[in-house]
Design a protein around this motif. Structure first.
Motif, PDB file in Angstrom:
ATOM      1  N   PHE A  89      36.952  43.812  33.241  1.00 24.00           N
ATOM      2  CA  PHE A  89      36.118  42.643  33.002  1.00 24.00           C
ATOM      3  C   PHE A  89      34.655  43.060  32.888  1.00 24.00           C
ATOM      4  O   PHE A  89      34.123  43.737  33.768  1.00 24.00           O
ATOM      5  CB  PHE A  89      36.245  41.635  34.148  1.00 24.00           C
ATOM      6  CG  PHE A  89      37.587  40.967  34.236  1.00 24.00           C
ATOM      7  CD1 PHE A  89      38.540  41.411  35.140  1.00 24.00           C
ATOM      8  CD2 PHE A  89      37.885  39.889  33.426  1.00 24.00           C
ATOM      9  CE1 PHE A  89      39.783  40.785  35.232  1.00 24.00           C
ATOM     10  CE2 PHE A  89      39.120  39.252  33.513  1.00 24.00           C
ATOM     11  CZ  PHE A  89      40.069  39.710  34.415  1.00 24.00           C
ATOM     12  N   GLY A 100      26.262  33.650  40.884  1.00 26.48           N
ATOM     13  CA  GLY A 100      27.604  34.139  40.594  1.00 26.48           C
ATOM     14  C   GLY A 100      27.569  34.941  39.311  1.00 26.48           C
ATOM     15  O   GLY A 100      26.535  35.077  38.657  1.00 26.48           O
ATOM     16  N   LEU A 101      28.687  35.503  38.985  1.00 29.85           N
ATOM     17  CA  LEU A 101      28.834  36.290  37.777  1.00 29.85           C
ATOM     18  C   LEU A 101      29.454  35.454  36.666  1.00 29.85           C
ATOM     19  O   LEU A 101      30.306  34.604  36.915  1.00 29.85           O
ATOM     20  CB  LEU A 101      29.735  37.497  38.049  1.00 29.85           C
ATOM     21  CG  LEU A 101      29.189  38.535  39.031  1.00 29.85           C
ATOM     22  CD1 LEU A 101      30.278  39.519  39.415  1.00 29.85           C
ATOM     23  CD2 LEU A 101      27.986  39.255  38.448  1.00 29.85           C
ATOM     24  N   PHE A 103      31.806  35.988  33.626  1.00 27.18           N
ATOM     25  CA  PHE A 103      32.778  37.002  33.213  1.00 27.18           C
ATOM     26  C   PHE A 103      33.199  36.823  31.766  1.00 27.18           C
ATOM     27  O   PHE A 103      33.202  35.712  31.222  1.00 27.18           O
ATOM     28  CB  PHE A 103      34.045  36.905  34.068  1.00 27.18           C
ATOM     29  CG  PHE A 103      33.922  37.498  35.437  1.00 27.18           C
ATOM     30  CD1 PHE A 103      33.524  36.725  36.511  1.00 27.18           C
ATOM     31  CD2 PHE A 103      34.228  38.833  35.646  1.00 27.18           C
ATOM     32  CE1 PHE A 103      33.416  37.263  37.785  1.00 27.18           C
ATOM     33  CE2 PHE A 103      34.136  39.384  36.924  1.00 27.18           C
ATOM     34  CZ  PHE A 103      33.722  38.595  37.979  1.00 27.18           C
ATOM     35  N   GLY A 104      33.598  37.937  31.148  1.00 25.89           N
ATOM     36  CA  GLY A 104      34.309  37.889  29.894  1.00 25.89           C
ATOM     37  C   GLY A 104      35.803  37.716  30.158  1.00 25.89           C
ATOM     38  O   GLY A 104      36.252  37.687  31.316  1.00 25.89           O
TER      39      GLY A 104
ATOM     40  N   TYR B  33      31.371  33.327  47.413  1.00 27.89           N
ATOM     41  CA  TYR B  33      31.580  32.688  46.114  1.00 27.89           C
ATOM     42  C   TYR B  33      33.029  32.232  45.968  1.00 27.89           C
ATOM     43  O   TYR B  33      33.941  32.837  46.522  1.00 27.89           O
ATOM     44  CB  TYR B  33      31.315  33.677  44.971  1.00 27.89           C
ATOM     45  CG  TYR B  33      30.017  34.427  45.023  1.00 27.89           C
ATOM     46  CD1 TYR B  33      29.876  35.569  45.823  1.00 27.89           C
ATOM     47  CD2 TYR B  33      28.936  34.043  44.246  1.00 27.89           C
ATOM     48  CE1 TYR B  33      28.689  36.273  45.853  1.00 27.89           C
ATOM     49  CE2 TYR B  33      27.742  34.755  44.259  1.00 27.89           C
ATOM     50  CZ  TYR B  33      27.628  35.871  45.067  1.00 27.89           C
ATOM     51  OH  TYR B  33      26.450  36.578  45.088  1.00 27.89           O
ATOM     52  N   TYR B  35      35.643  31.471  42.662  1.00 28.43           N
ATOM     53  CA  TYR B  35      35.896  31.499  41.229  1.00 28.43           C
ATOM     54  C   TYR B  35      37.275  30.926  40.966  1.00 28.43           C
ATOM     55  O   TYR B  35      38.185  31.054  41.780  1.00 28.43           O
ATOM     56  CB  TYR B  35      35.868  32.936  40.694  1.00 28.43           C
ATOM     57  CG  TYR B  35      34.537  33.619  40.749  1.00 28.43           C
ATOM     58  CD1 TYR B  35      34.117  34.297  41.893  1.00 28.43           C
ATOM     59  CD2 TYR B  35      33.688  33.631  39.640  1.00 28.43           C
ATOM     60  CE1 TYR B  35      32.889  34.939  41.942  1.00 28.43           C
ATOM     61  CE2 TYR B  35      32.463  34.273  39.676  1.00 28.43           C
ATOM     62  CZ  TYR B  35      32.074  34.924  40.828  1.00 28.43           C
ATOM     63  OH  TYR B  35      30.860  35.567  40.861  1.00 28.43           O
ATOM     64  N   LYS B  37      40.405  31.165  38.172  1.00 29.24           N
ATOM     65  CA  LYS B  37      40.908  31.998  37.068  1.00 29.24           C
ATOM     66  C   LYS B  37      42.212  31.382  36.562  1.00 29.24           C
ATOM     67  O   LYS B  37      43.199  31.286  37.291  1.00 29.24           O
ATOM     68  CB  LYS B  37      41.144  33.435  37.564  1.00 29.24           C
ATOM     69  CG  LYS B  37      41.835  34.348  36.554  1.00 29.24           C
ATOM     70  CD  LYS B  37      40.916  34.813  35.481  1.00 29.24           C
ATOM     71  CE  LYS B  37      41.520  35.922  34.615  1.00 29.24           C
ATOM     72  NZ  LYS B  37      42.573  35.436  33.738  1.00 29.24           N
ATOM     73  N   PRO B  43      37.423  34.516  34.574  1.00 33.65           N
ATOM     74  CA  PRO B  43      37.121  33.922  35.887  1.00 33.65           C
ATOM     75  C   PRO B  43      35.861  33.066  35.758  1.00 33.65           C
ATOM     76  O   PRO B  43      34.884  33.474  35.138  1.00 33.65           O
ATOM     77  CB  PRO B  43      36.872  35.141  36.777  1.00 33.65           C
ATOM     78  CG  PRO B  43      37.612  36.251  36.108  1.00 33.65           C
ATOM     79  CD  PRO B  43      37.497  35.982  34.639  1.00 33.65           C
ATOM     80  N   LEU B  45      32.930  30.790  37.734  1.00 29.76           N
ATOM     81  CA  LEU B  45      32.270  30.463  38.990  1.00 29.76           C
ATOM     82  C   LEU B  45      32.314  28.963  39.238  1.00 29.76           C
ATOM     83  O   LEU B  45      31.980  28.165  38.362  1.00 29.76           O
ATOM     84  CB  LEU B  45      30.812  30.930  38.949  1.00 29.76           C
ATOM     85  CG  LEU B  45      29.971  30.585  40.176  1.00 29.76           C
ATOM     86  CD1 LEU B  45      30.420  31.428  41.380  1.00 29.76           C
ATOM     87  CD2 LEU B  45      28.484  30.811  39.898  1.00 29.76           C
ATOM     88  N   LEU B  90      39.766  32.752  43.380  1.00 34.51           N
ATOM     89  CA  LEU B  90      39.263  34.005  43.931  1.00 34.51           C
ATOM     90  C   LEU B  90      38.016  33.753  44.766  1.00 34.51           C
ATOM     91  O   LEU B  90      37.080  33.106  44.300  1.00 34.51           O
ATOM     92  CB  LEU B  90      38.928  34.983  42.809  1.00 34.51           C
ATOM     93  CG  LEU B  90      40.099  35.489  41.965  1.00 34.51           C
ATOM     94  CD1 LEU B  90      39.588  36.163  40.699  1.00 34.51           C
ATOM     95  CD2 LEU B  90      40.960  36.445  42.759  1.00 34.51           C
TER      96      LEU B  90
END
Lengths: 113, 114
Positions: A89, A100-101, A103-104, B33, B35, B37, B43, B45, B90
């Motif tokens: 990822f 937060g991140l 993501f792809g 955090y 997430y 998915k 994923p 947030l 997650l």
């Protein structure tokens, strides 16, 4: 609209070859780009990360190449090993405060011996 | 120990019923955090706590709630589950309050809503 795009969706290489995973992003405020890898039935884990102060980050067989002008980066896995088979990822975040991140979708890499 | 734990690992819920997922870490991390998915999706947030301050994403603001009773624990609460909540959830934590800190992920809770 996806902020972080990855290609290809899946990639198969033979042991010893170089795998190249691509990532691009939209948001110019992103300034931190970690790559996470995830093995089946395991949690994502940080593999390597780069900040735009440099255009290359190397860690063993894994190298990130970064092009800020084109908003693109790539992960190169040299001398690929079967143990590198995982989903990779590309992620991004920005700012100096907790975030937060983004993501792809991930690239599934399979390395065959 | 860089372990993030999540309970339960699998959760079956009925439509319209509440769901509470738990995450814990013993690394004394400032930030935790959550997430979501889904298959063939990235994923996403949902929210995060920096210390005691909760930050929720704008598009999931009303769908998820959370609490952090102490530094080690964080929950994700769905008041009334719908089919669209079926996903892997997650939990992650990071040491610092900046965006460059490594996030450590838990094994996830797979929620199935029927």
């Amino acid at each position: 609209q996806q902020q972080v795009r990855q290609s290809p969706q899946s990639l198969t290489v033979w042991e010893g070859e170089t795998a190249i995973l691509n990532c691009s992003y939209e948001d110019s405020t992103f300034d931190y780009f970690p790559w996470y890898w995830q093995f089946p039935r395991e949690s994502p884990a940080l593999l390597i990360a780069i900040r735009p102060v440099s255009n290359k980050k190397e860690d063993g067989r894994f190298t990130i190449f970064f092009n800020k002008r084109e908003k693109k980066l790539s992960l190169h896995i040299t001398d690929s090993q079967p143990g590198d088979s995982a989903t990779y990822f590309c992620a991004a975040s920005g700012g100096n405060y907790a975030q937060g991140l983004t993501f792809g979708l991930g690239t599934r890499v399979s390395v065959f011996p | 120990d860089t372990t993030v734990k999540q309970n339960p690992r699998y959760k079956l819920a009925r439509v319209g019923k509440p769901v509470n997922l738990i995450c814990s870490q013993t690394m004394n991390h400032d930030t935790m955090y959550w997430y979501q998915k889904k298959p063939n999706q990235a994923p996403k947030l949902l929210l995060f706590y920096y210390d005691k301050i909760l930050n929720r994403e704008a598009d999931t603001f009303e769908k998820f709630q959370s609490s952090r009773p102490n530094n080690s624990f964080c929950s994700l609460y769905i008041g009334s589950a719908g089919l669209e909540y079926s996903a892997m959830y997650l939990c992650a934590s990071s040491r610092d309050g900046d965006s460059y800190a490594e996030q450590f992920f838990g094994p996830g809770t797979r929620l199935t809503v029927l």
